[in-house]
Design an enzyme around this catalytic site. Structure first.
Site, PDB file in Angstrom:
ATOM      1  CG  ASN A   1      -2.274   0.384   0.817  1.00  0.00           C
ATOM      2  OD1 ASN A   1      -2.326   1.454  -0.049  1.00  0.00           O
ATOM      3  ND2 ASN A   1      -3.057   0.499   1.719  1.00  0.00           N
TER       4      ASN A   1
ATOM      5  NE  ARG B   1      17.925  34.150 -32.886  1.00  0.00           N
ATOM      6  CZ  ARG B   1      16.797  34.592 -33.205  1.00  0.00           C
ATOM      7  NH1 ARG B   1      16.387  35.515 -32.546  1.00  0.00           N
ATOM      8  NH2 ARG B   1      16.326  34.395 -34.541  1.00  0.00           N
TER       9      ARG B   1
ATOM     10  CG  PHE C   1      -3.546   4.938  -0.804  1.00  0.00           C
ATOM     11  CD1 PHE C   1      -4.234   5.124  -1.822  1.00  0.00           C
ATOM     12  CD2 PHE C   1      -3.994   4.478   0.540  1.00  0.00           C
ATOM     13  CE1 PHE C   1      -5.719   5.286  -1.480  1.00  0.00           C
ATOM     14  CE2 PHE C   1      -5.045   4.657   0.742  1.00  0.00           C
ATOM     15  CZ  PHE C   1      -6.093   4.990  -0.308  1.00  0.00           C
TER      16      PHE C   1
END
Length: 505
Positions: free
Chosen positions: A194, A280, A325
């Site tokens: 988890n 550039r 989680f």
């Protein structure tokens, strides 16, 4: 040896463990917190309290009570049933990162596991036993359940692992190292899966590769500047200062250092008034990608030291179910990283076009040694164009998607693992594009005159020429691209840093 305590793991330390095979150990102070947290779990079981994932089922089954005699079986069943990963495995180094991050997260002392669980994770890292973890199957919320279940199985002696260069049964590798398989107890299966360690591990490896590639892109662009006789004035400090972005200023400064004392670059008005944007605007574009990298680094280093379990166990035995989680922060970060790296490849491909297109330069068409009879770098540009186009599809944000699961109990998810996997693919594609650019840039610079190159780019050229020879006749250029891309891997990054630091202005 890297000491883990759950709070101070950095990307630099992760690099040492992952790429330099540094061993790890647990801080005694952190293990003391782990023991206190475990005592709270054991009290919950003994007192038959109703706590999610310890004395109840999971997901939609959270209202199903589990008898205290079955709490250990509950954890084993969880791992076996959730091991639904699909597809090719994560790279072995990512599996190693998952072990590292999971051990570090558990050492925070909020997950309720026994110290032996963390010790086993550390043993796997230190002995080079890396679980085979399929890449597909995670929604990125409720943690990376499917991938991390395959990781947890290795501790139990189930599934397969990478060991000493081979893919073998986990039990075989454990036996070879004298490591007994682990029987999970209350809360431990849930604590192992988890969390966000699959997406974060993939993110850590991807970031480290992307960071080195960003530095390399500047060195390679410097050789392109010489091959195209680019105008050095675009990197002037005053231009960068009035825009105000630190990353832009840093890129311009590094470009000036790479090109210091070059006789191939020009001043504005000597050959042309100003260059195309792909030359550039190197500080502006590359600098913006560095802004992305800085953001991603910050988020990864927070997540690497985060408690992403559910429920979490706090001092005094307080247990709270929440949503740490959920992978949304890493999902966003990985989607952002995709954009930053894809742009490094995009602008590189445009520089490749300027190197090979006879309508845009005064070099031999397609850098061919015999234009017409030999095609030279013509199709290398095709390949680069294909890769950047593929990156544009991979860069579509995974995090904008969600799909409900577990009978709508888990009704919003992050797709962060998909985002991290796609970011890794983009980095690989970008590396191949930059490999093509340096092959073409070296050819152009040699045409201009190798003796006129800057001191630093000349050293880089010397090293790169050990990898890929000049184009003197058509050959199988796929082999050149493959060798050069391999040389650009993060493990070979040090020569670039040494060269970049070799001249003090």
């Amino acid at each position: 040896m890297v000491v883990l305590n759950g709070n101070s793991l950095t990307l630099q330390l992760a690099y040492q463990v992952l790429f330099q095979k540094e061993t790890i150990t647990a801080s005694p102070e952190a293990l003391a917190k782990v023991i206190c947290s475990r005592e709270a779990v054991e009290s919950i079981v003994a007192e038959k309290r109703i706590v999610y994932g310890i004395t109840t089922g999971f997901g939609k089954f959270s209202d199903v009570l589990i008898d205290s005699s079955d709490v250990n079986d509950l954890q084993t069943n969880l791992i076996l049933s959730h091991a639904c990963g699909i597809g090719e495995p994560f790279p072995e180094i990512v599996s190693r990162a998952m072990l590292l991050l999971r051990a570090n997260a558990l050492l925070k002392g909020y997950s309720g596991v026994r110290p032996i669980v963390i010790e086993r994770l550390i043993q796997l890292v230190n002995t080079g036993i890396h679980p085979v973890v399929p890449q597909q199957g995670s929604l990125g919320a409720s943690g990376d359940l499917a991938p991390l279940s395959h990781l947890a199985m290795a501790l139990m002696g189930e599934g397969e692992v990478f060991y000493q260069g081979e893919r073998v049964l986990a039990m075989q590798a454990l036996a070879a190292e004298g490591i007994p398989p682990l029987t999970l107890e209350a809360k431990e299966g849930l604590a192992l899966i988890n969390g966000t360690q699959a997406m974060t591990a993939m993110g850590v490896v991807t970031y480290l590769e992307a960071e080195s590639l960003a530095y390399q892109s500047e060195a390679i662009a410097a050789i392109t500047m010489e091959g195209l006789q680019g105008i050095i004035d675009a990197f002037d400090e005053d231009i960068q200062r009035v825009r105000g972005y630190k990353q832009q200023m840093d890129v311009a400064e590094r470009m000036k250092r790479w090109l210091h004392d070059s006789k191939l670059t020009t001043k504005q008005g000597e050959l042309r008034v100003q260059d195309a944007y792909s030359l550039r605007c190197i500080p502006q574009v590359h600098g913006a990608s560095w802004q992305v990298l800085d953001y991603v680094k910050e988020k990864l280093e927070i997540e690497m030291n985060a408690a992403t379990d559910n429920p979490l166990i706090f001092e005094g035995g307080k247990v709270i179910s929440g949503g740490n989680f959920h992978g949304q922060p890493i999902a966003f970060a990985m989607d952002f990283l995709k954009l930053g790296v894809a742009e490094l490849a995009n602008i590189s491909e445009r520089r490749i076009e300027r190197l090979v297109n006879p309508q845009l330069n005064d070099l031999p068409p397609f850098l061919s040694p015999q234009p017409g009879l030999q095609s030279g770098a013509m199709i290398m540009q095709y390949a680069a164009a294909s890769l950047v186009s593929e990156n544009k599809t991979l860069a579509h944000p995974a995090s904008v998607d969600s799909i409900p699961s577990s009978a709508n109990q888990e009704d919003h998810v992050s797709m962060g693992t998909i985002a991290s996997r796609h970011a890794y693919q983009i980095v690989g594609n970008a590396r191949n594009v930059l490999a093509i650019e340096i092959i073409c840039a070296m050819q152009a610079a040699e045409y201009r005159g190798r003796g006129k190159m800057a001191s630093k780019t000349a050293v880089l050229m010397e090293k790169a020429r050990e990898i890929v020879e000049p184009i003197e006749k058509d050959r199988i250029f796929a082999k050149d691209i493959e060798r050069m891309a391999a040389w650009l891997q993060v493990t070979n990054f040090l020569p670039f840093l040494e060269i970049e630091a070799s001249v003090n202005l």
